[in-house]
Design an enzyme around this catalytic site. Sequence first.
Site, PDB file in Angstrom:
ATOM      1  N   HIS A 132       9.272  -4.563 -18.381  1.00 47.13           N
ATOM      2  CA  HIS A 132      10.120  -5.684 -18.835  1.00 47.13           C
ATOM      3  C   HIS A 132      10.773  -6.338 -17.634  1.00 47.13           C
ATOM      4  O   HIS A 132      11.092  -5.691 -16.656  1.00 47.13           O
ATOM      5  CB  HIS A 132      11.212  -5.168 -19.799  1.00 47.13           C
ATOM      6  CG  HIS A 132      11.796  -6.242 -20.638  1.00 47.13           C
ATOM      7  ND1 HIS A 132      12.833  -7.024 -20.212  1.00 47.13           N
ATOM      8  CD2 HIS A 132      11.452  -6.703 -21.853  1.00 47.13           C
ATOM      9  CE1 HIS A 132      13.137  -7.900 -21.144  1.00 47.13           C
ATOM     10  NE2 HIS A 132      12.316  -7.733 -22.154  1.00 47.13           N
ATOM     11  N   ASP A 141       7.352  -4.647 -27.916  1.00 46.36           N
ATOM     12  CA  ASP A 141       5.998  -4.875 -28.439  1.00 46.36           C
ATOM     13  C   ASP A 141       5.177  -3.608 -28.589  1.00 46.36           C
ATOM     14  O   ASP A 141       4.080  -3.651 -29.165  1.00 46.36           O
ATOM     15  CB  ASP A 141       5.257  -5.854 -27.506  1.00 46.36           C
ATOM     16  CG  ASP A 141       5.903  -7.233 -27.552  1.00 46.36           C
ATOM     17  OD1 ASP A 141       6.226  -7.782 -26.490  1.00 46.36           O
ATOM     18  OD2 ASP A 141       6.115  -7.740 -28.676  1.00 46.36           O
TER      19      ASP A 141
HETATM   20  C1  SDX Z   1       8.469  -9.539 -24.100  1.00 46.70           C
HETATM   21  O1  SDX Z   1      11.977 -11.488 -21.244  1.00 46.70           O
HETATM   22  C2  SDX Z   1      12.082 -11.009 -22.430  1.00 46.70           C
HETATM   23  O2  SDX Z   1      13.170 -10.758 -22.903  1.00 46.70           O
HETATM   24  C3  SDX Z   1      10.789 -10.858 -23.188  1.00 46.70           C
HETATM   25  C4  SDX Z   1      10.883 -10.119 -24.516  1.00 46.70           C
HETATM   26  C5  SDX Z   1      11.658 -10.925 -25.538  1.00 46.70           C
HETATM   27  O3  SDX Z   1      12.221 -10.318 -26.464  1.00 46.70           O
HETATM   28  O4  SDX Z   1      11.592 -12.184 -25.469  1.00 46.70           O
HETATM   29  O5  SDX Z   1      11.499  -8.866 -24.352  1.00 46.70           O
HETATM   30  C6  SDX Z   1       9.494  -9.916 -25.119  1.00 46.70           C
HETATM   31  O6  SDX Z   1       7.809 -10.394 -23.574  1.00 46.70           O
HETATM   32  C7  SDX Z   1       8.317  -8.098 -23.707  1.00 46.70           C
HETATM   33  C8  SDX Z   1       7.228  -7.873 -22.602  1.00 46.70           C
HETATM   34  C9  SDX Z   1       5.868  -7.832 -23.286  1.00 46.70           C
HETATM   35  N1  SDX Z   1       4.787  -7.833 -22.282  1.00 46.70           N
HETATM   36  C10 SDX Z   1       4.034  -6.730 -22.071  1.00 46.70           C
HETATM   37  O7  SDX Z   1       4.210  -5.649 -22.631  1.00 46.70           O
HETATM   38  C11 SDX Z   1       2.889  -6.943 -21.080  1.00 46.70           C
HETATM   39  C12 SDX Z   1       2.807  -5.758 -20.122  1.00 46.70           C
HETATM   40  N2  SDX Z   1       3.964  -5.781 -19.244  1.00 46.70           N
HETATM   41  C13 SDX Z   1       3.819  -6.396 -17.960  1.00 46.70           C
HETATM   42  O8  SDX Z   1       2.891  -7.428 -17.849  1.00 46.70           O
HETATM   43  C14 SDX Z   1       5.133  -6.576 -17.202  1.00 46.70           C
HETATM   44  O9  SDX Z   1       5.822  -5.400 -17.288  1.00 46.70           O
HETATM   45  C15 SDX Z   1       6.045  -7.707 -17.595  1.00 46.70           C
HETATM   46  C16 SDX Z   1       5.352  -9.023 -17.552  1.00 46.70           C
HETATM   47  C17 SDX Z   1       6.625  -7.485 -18.948  1.00 46.70           C
HETATM   48  C18 SDX Z   1       7.198  -7.713 -16.609  1.00 46.70           C
HETATM   49  O10 SDX Z   1       6.670  -8.038 -15.426  1.00 46.70           O
HETATM   50  P1  SDX Z   1       7.561  -7.953 -14.089  1.00 46.70           P
HETATM   51  O11 SDX Z   1       8.988  -7.631 -14.301  1.00 46.70           O
HETATM   52  O12 SDX Z   1       7.215  -9.179 -13.367  1.00 46.70           O
HETATM   53  O13 SDX Z   1       7.015  -6.666 -13.459  1.00 46.70           O
HETATM   54  P2  SDX Z   1       6.299  -6.759 -12.119  1.00 46.70           P
HETATM   55  O14 SDX Z   1       5.087  -7.579 -12.334  1.00 46.70           O
HETATM   56  O15 SDX Z   1       7.297  -7.150 -11.077  1.00 46.70           O
HETATM   57  O16 SDX Z   1       5.863  -5.257 -11.940  1.00 46.70           O
HETATM   58  C19 SDX Z   1       6.517  -4.422 -11.035  1.00 46.70           C
HETATM   59  C20 SDX Z   1       5.469  -3.343 -10.756  1.00 46.70           C
HETATM   60  C21 SDX Z   1       4.157  -3.937 -10.260  1.00 46.70           C
HETATM   61  O17 SDX Z   1       3.511  -2.949  -9.484  1.00 46.70           O
HETATM   62  P3  SDX Z   1       3.715  -3.008  -7.831  1.00 46.70           P
HETATM   63  O18 SDX Z   1       3.327  -4.421  -7.422  1.00 46.70           O
HETATM   64  O19 SDX Z   1       5.189  -2.701  -7.613  1.00 46.70           O
HETATM   65  O20 SDX Z   1       2.787  -1.948  -7.322  1.00 46.70           O
HETATM   66  O21 SDX Z   1       5.151  -2.663 -11.983  1.00 46.70           O
HETATM   67  C22 SDX Z   1       3.795  -2.886 -12.307  1.00 46.70           C
HETATM   68  C23 SDX Z   1       3.357  -4.096 -11.527  1.00 46.70           C
HETATM   69  O22 SDX Z   1       1.950  -4.059 -11.291  1.00 46.70           O
HETATM   70  N3  SDX Z   1       3.736  -3.099 -13.749  1.00 46.70           N
HETATM   71  C24 SDX Z   1       2.847  -2.544 -14.548  1.00 46.70           C
HETATM   72  C25 SDX Z   1       3.191  -2.961 -15.840  1.00 46.70           C
HETATM   73  N4  SDX Z   1       4.267  -3.759 -15.792  1.00 46.70           N
HETATM   74  C26 SDX Z   1       4.603  -3.853 -14.490  1.00 46.70           C
HETATM   75  N5  SDX Z   1       1.802  -1.734 -14.285  1.00 46.70           N
HETATM   76  C27 SDX Z   1       1.066  -1.341 -15.365  1.00 46.70           C
HETATM   77  N6  SDX Z   1       1.354  -1.686 -16.646  1.00 46.70           N
HETATM   78  C28 SDX Z   1       2.397  -2.486 -16.925  1.00 46.70           C
HETATM   79  N7  SDX Z   1       2.680  -2.852 -18.187  1.00 46.70           N
END
Ligand code: SDX
Length: 392
Positions: free
Chosen positions: A271, A328
């Site tokens: 998140h 989700d």
């Molecule tokens: C919602 O904003 C809100 O409030 C949204 C929401 C709402 O009520 O409106 O809460 C609803 O959108 C919830 C999120 C739903 N999306 C997902 O479940 C999709 C999977 N999650 C990711 O794509 C991700 O966690 C995000 C998009 C939700 C958040 O992305 P960030 O904060 O930009 O995280 P990041 O990309 O900075 O990740 C930091 C690290 C990275 O690795 P490094 O570069 O440090 O090595 O964590 C990793 C990312 O690759 N990472 C994940 C991951 N999420 C982050 N690795 C594997 N699986 C994941 N799900």
Amino acid sequence: LTGAITLDPGYKNSGSCQSEITFLDGEEGILRYRGYAIEDLAEKGNFLEVSYLVIFGELPTKAQLEQFENDIRKYTLVNEEMKNIIDGFPKTAHPMGVLSSLTSALTAFNPKVVNVENEKEMYEAVCKTMGKFLVIATWTYRKMMGYPLNYYDNTKGYVENFMRLMFELPTGPYQINPVVIDALDKLFILHADHEQNCSTSTVRIVGSSHAGLFASISAGVSALWGPLHGGANQAVLEMLEAIQKDGGDADKYLAKAKDKDDPFRLMGFGHRVYKNFDPRAKIIKKAADEVLNTLGVNDPILDIAKKLEAAALVDDYFVSRKLYPNVDFYSGIIYRALGIPTEMFTVMFAIGRLPGWIAQWKEMRINKEPIGRPRQVYTGYPLRDFVPMDKR
Ligand code: SDX
């Protein structure tokens, strides 16, 4: 407001905003609507009651809630000509694309510009939006199934109508199950608002140009559709089904999610703000057990979800990045138990988020916020001379 922070005036151009609607603390995993804890609201409230709170700022009295429900009923008829628009879509169109188009099309049949300063006009616009959006959201499912489009039944409740509008067929009345209504009330409440998430920020920035409420919400629907945002609930189910088909090998998919060269992410995890458990995920996980037990549904997908979650929560990759289940991760399992198809999961999210979009749009307009205009850091070329064609 005790302890309300005041951002410096520069905030107006920073893309941030001030709001009195939702408070969330990502480190502590706290979520409150207008000061009320999400745990209380999900347990003790119903969706229209919480929608009223989110939009108007106070929990309604019994009379106010009854009035709100009756005033919504005044606007639940959708212009018959809207059917020409939905007829133009192929059955294979994703419901979120149809919903975004139909929401924008509502402007054509309700062109009156809302004077947000006029409380009566704003209240009517709220009721109209709550009424018509629910109907057209279910029409996207009816279109996908090739079913006739249903009409709202003003003798029934808002959430009951959702199930009727979705599943009632000309062959006979849909049997309302109170367990289903209670589960949907809870799920819609948990999705009602979430501060400045991607789709809500979209609604605010589109509305900041003084585009209408329907047009702004239509843009929010499109933003929510993305698999990194609201589309994640559909992606979670598709991921769990893939794991199930693959023999339930959760560790294999955890490894894929950690592999930098693999675009696969653990959907429903992580998140932008919560670096702790999403409080909504905890409530939904508990509700998933309760609803499936009460309905007598035994879904192996729930066991796979729990296995995946348990493995991720002790895996250093996820722990070190503070990646926890979000709203989700479990919601789709309940939707599936209620007979709602995967393609409609993000539409469910939109129905729940509607009061938040309305409230945030209303707050931005009443606060006379300036047109949204985020700035950038320019990283392109410095000034350079034009190059004649024969010199390129
Ligand atoms: C919602 O904003 C809100 O409030 C949204 C929401 C709402 O009520 O409106 O809460 C609803 O959108 C919830 C999120 C739903 N999306 C997902 O479940 C999709 C999977 N999650 C990711 O794509 C991700 O966690 C995000 C998009 C939700 C958040 O992305 P960030 O904060 O930009 O995280 P990041 O990309 O900075 O990740 C930091 C690290 C990275 O690795 P490094 O570069 O440090 O090595 O964590 C990793 C990312 O690759 N990472 C994940 C991951 N999420 C982050 N690795 C594997 N699986 C994941 N799900």
